[in-house]
Design a protein around this motif. Sequence first.
Motif, mmCIF file in Angstrom:
data_model
loop_
_atom_site.group_PDB
_atom_site.id
_atom_site.type_symbol
_atom_site.label_atom_id
_atom_site.label_comp_id
_atom_site.label_asym_id
_atom_site.label_seq_id
_atom_site.Cartn_x
_atom_site.Cartn_y
_atom_site.Cartn_z
ATOM 1 N N GLY A 1 0.797 -1.213 0.000
ATOM 2 C CA GLY A 1 0.000 0.000 0.000
ATOM 3 C C GLY A 1 0.833 1.269 0.000
ATOM 4 O O GLY A 1 2.065 1.240 -0.014
ATOM 5 N N THR A 2 0.157 2.395 0.001
ATOM 6 C CA THR A 2 0.797 3.701 0.019
ATOM 7 C C THR A 2 1.423 3.959 1.386
ATOM 8 O O THR A 2 1.228 3.187 2.332
ATOM 9 N N GLU A 3 2.142 5.058 1.499
ATOM 10 C CA GLU A 3 2.757 5.395 2.787
ATOM 11 C C GLU A 3 1.700 5.565 3.869
ATOM 12 O O GLU A 3 1.862 5.077 4.987
ATOM 13 N N ARG A 4 0.631 6.254 3.538
ATOM 14 C CA ARG A 4 -0.450 6.436 4.513
ATOM 15 C C ARG A 4 -1.035 5.087 4.937
ATOM 16 O O ARG A 4 -1.273 4.838 6.126
ATOM 17 N N GLU A 5 -1.260 4.216 3.966
ATOM 18 C CA GLU A 5 -1.837 2.902 4.284
ATOM 19 C C GLU A 5 -0.899 2.077 5.157
ATOM 20 O O GLU A 5 -1.349 1.382 6.078
ATOM 21 N N CYS A 6 0.410 2.171 4.890
ATOM 22 C CA CYS A 6 1.365 1.423 5.720
ATOM 23 C C CYS A 6 1.374 1.939 7.156
ATOM 24 O O CYS A 6 1.477 1.156 8.105
ATOM 25 N N LEU A 7 1.256 3.244 7.334
ATOM 26 C CA LEU A 7 1.182 3.801 8.684
ATOM 27 C C LEU A 7 -0.061 3.297 9.409
ATOM 28 O O LEU A 7 -0.009 2.959 10.596
ATOM 29 N N GLU A 8 -1.165 3.229 8.697
ATOM 30 C CA GLU A 8 -2.400 2.736 9.309
ATOM 31 C C GLU A 8 -2.270 1.268 9.688
ATOM 32 O O GLU A 8 -2.786 0.834 10.732
ATOM 33 N N LEU A 9 -1.565 0.492 8.862
ATOM 34 C CA LEU A 9 -1.351 -0.920 9.177
ATOM 35 C C LEU A 9 -0.470 -1.082 10.416
ATOM 36 O O LEU A 9 -0.671 -1.998 11.216
ATOM 37 N N LEU A 10 0.507 -0.178 10.578
ATOM 38 C CA LEU A 10 1.340 -0.191 11.781
ATOM 39 C C LEU A 10 0.483 0.060 13.018
ATOM 40 O O LEU A 10 0.644 -0.597 14.054
ATOM 41 N N GLN A 11 -0.420 1.004 12.908
ATOM 42 C CA GLN A 11 -1.225 1.390 14.062
ATOM 43 C C GLN A 11 -2.104 0.262 14.583
ATOM 44 O O GLN A 11 -2.377 0.188 15.781
ATOM 45 N N ILE A 12 -2.530 -0.605 13.688
ATOM 46 C CA ILE A 12 -3.398 -1.706 14.129
ATOM 47 C C ILE A 12 -2.630 -3.010 14.305
ATOM 48 O O ILE A 12 -3.229 -4.049 14.610
ATOM 49 N N GLY A 13 -1.302 -2.966 14.100
ATOM 50 C CA GLY A 13 -0.482 -4.146 14.333
ATOM 51 C C GLY A 13 -0.460 -5.160 13.203
ATOM 52 O O GLY A 13 0.028 -6.279 13.373
ATOM 53 N N SER A 14 -0.975 -4.785 12.012
ATOM 54 C CA SER A 14 -0.974 -5.703 10.876
ATOM 55 C C SER A 14 0.322 -5.639 10.084
ATOM 56 O O SER A 14 0.549 -6.459 9.190
ATOM 57 N N LEU A 15 1.151 -4.635 10.352
ATOM 58 C CA LEU A 15 2.470 -4.494 9.750
ATOM 59 C C LEU A 15 3.389 -4.011 10.864
ATOM 60 O O LEU A 15 2.942 -3.315 11.788
ATOM 61 N N ASP A 16 4.662 -4.377 10.797
ATOM 62 C CA ASP A 16 5.568 -4.056 11.898
ATOM 63 C C ASP A 16 6.330 -2.745 11.701
ATOM 64 O O ASP A 16 6.419 -1.933 12.627
ATOM 65 N N MET A 17 6.891 -2.539 10.496
ATOM 66 C CA MET A 17 7.733 -1.372 10.262
ATOM 67 C C MET A 17 7.434 -0.764 8.900
ATOM 68 O O MET A 17 6.945 -1.439 7.994
ATOM 69 N N THR A 18 7.758 0.521 8.757
ATOM 70 C CA THR A 18 7.622 1.182 7.465
ATOM 71 C C THR A 18 8.552 2.377 7.402
ATOM 72 O O THR A 18 9.099 2.827 8.412
ATOM 73 N N LYS A 19 8.721 2.886 6.183
ATOM 74 C CA LYS A 19 9.457 4.121 5.936
ATOM 75 C C LYS A 19 8.511 5.065 5.233
ATOM 76 O O LYS A 19 7.886 4.700 4.241
ATOM 77 N N VAL A 20 8.373 6.274 5.755
ATOM 78 C CA VAL A 20 7.523 7.260 5.086
ATOM 79 C C VAL A 20 8.225 8.612 5.065
ATOM 80 O O VAL A 20 9.102 8.887 5.883
ATOM 81 N N SER A 21 7.819 9.437 4.131
ATOM 82 C CA SER A 21 8.278 10.817 4.152
ATOM 83 C C SER A 21 7.667 11.509 5.355
ATOM 84 O O SER A 21 6.513 11.254 5.733
ATOM 85 N N VAL A 22 8.424 12.403 5.967
ATOM 86 C CA VAL A 22 7.894 13.168 7.099
ATOM 87 C C VAL A 22 6.683 13.987 6.656
ATOM 88 O O VAL A 22 5.799 14.283 7.464
ATOM 89 N N GLY A 23 6.619 14.315 5.362
ATOM 90 C CA GLY A 23 5.460 15.047 4.855
ATOM 91 C C GLY A 23 4.161 14.291 5.036
ATOM 92 O O GLY A 23 3.101 14.874 5.254
ATOM 93 N N VAL A 24 4.220 12.964 4.949
ATOM 94 C CA VAL A 24 3.045 12.122 5.179
ATOM 95 C C VAL A 24 2.860 11.875 6.681
ATOM 96 O O VAL A 24 1.733 11.856 7.182
ATOM 97 N N LEU A 25 3.972 11.733 7.387
ATOM 98 C CA LEU A 25 3.909 11.459 8.825
ATOM 99 C C LEU A 25 3.217 12.577 9.597
ATOM 100 O O LEU A 25 2.601 12.322 10.633
ATOM 101 N N GLU A 26 3.301 13.795 9.094
ATOM 102 C CA GLU A 26 2.702 14.929 9.829
ATOM 103 C C GLU A 26 1.203 14.753 10.031
ATOM 104 O O GLU A 26 0.619 15.340 10.952
ATOM 105 N N ASN A 27 0.550 13.935 9.186
ATOM 106 C CA ASN A 27 -0.878 13.679 9.349
ATOM 107 C C ASN A 27 -1.165 12.765 10.535
ATOM 108 O O ASN A 27 -2.310 12.662 10.976
#
Length: 328
Positions: free
Chosen positions: A69-95
């Motif tokens: 998935g996209t960076e946003r989708e990977c962050l959401e997967l981290l939050q629910i524990g369905s994925l362990d790690m990801t790399k995102v631009s800080v521009g996306v992380l600010e959300n």
Amino acid sequence: MKNVRIFMLLLSTFFMGCSTHSDVKTLRLGHGLDVSHSVHKAMVKMGEDLFERSGGRLRLKIYPSQQLGTERECLELLQIGSLDMTKVSVGVLENFAPKTKVLGLPFLFRDRQHSFDVLDGPIGETLLNEGEKYWLKGLGFYDAGSRSFYTMKKPILKPSDLKGQKIRVMESATAVNMVKALGGSPTPISWGELYTSLQQGVVDGAENNPPSFYLSRHYEICKYYSLDEHTVLPDALLIGTYAWNKLTEQEQTWLRASVKESVKYQRILWAEAEAEALREVEKAGVEILRPDKKAFADKVEAIYDSYKNDTEIYPLIKQIQETKPTNQ
């Protein structure tokens, strides 16, 4: 179709992620970059280093190129524990971690070394920890160079050249406000959809660093690259707190050490990749321009004024601006 693909990938690795099997734990890391990118190469090295440090007890399985998935989708997967790690631009992380938006402010850093001094110091540590209350733990910052404008129809030599130009930006309010302040029309589009959007004329251009411009092959469509270097926006490596808390203290130490080494390695690779990218796009017929940066910096001063009453962001801005070189 994308959701089905992501579900199947996650289902197939469900029992691997941060779980114990014969005393081996596997951390799944998803990201959106090509395998030739310096960040992916640094992650591969991190996995090898982690395996060696842990005596084979910790493994890293990497899913590049938006497989999960996209960076946003990977962050959401981290939050629910369905994925362990990801790399995102800080521009996306600010959300997800609001204080990190400070790093997306245009012309915030004096130069690249200033950004390293900030990111590797106490301010960087504070920002990495900012996401913990949102189930996201920062581990380190990878170098993503400076972002500049590239366009199809006309070069950007001064801010007024952006007038009427639809410029792709990340899903970042800070990036949107910057392009608006410079006179352009910001258009948020996911990275994976940008090549087609440029082909179809949905946008007139975009902004990114040289390796991303080159590896994405956007230079095939956009023949003007204006190095105004408006933002020095790093990539952030994160682990979900769900996954982090399942690691023992020793395993956390191994992971931190491996991340630290991969950050050093990636910065070396990045410098080489940046030089190569500029050479290659120029050979492909791209006109590389070096506009007066002060004209662009002056145009975005109002963005800084808008934060003067913000009791969280404005103090961070001042701390960053006042950060001295580490060798002084």
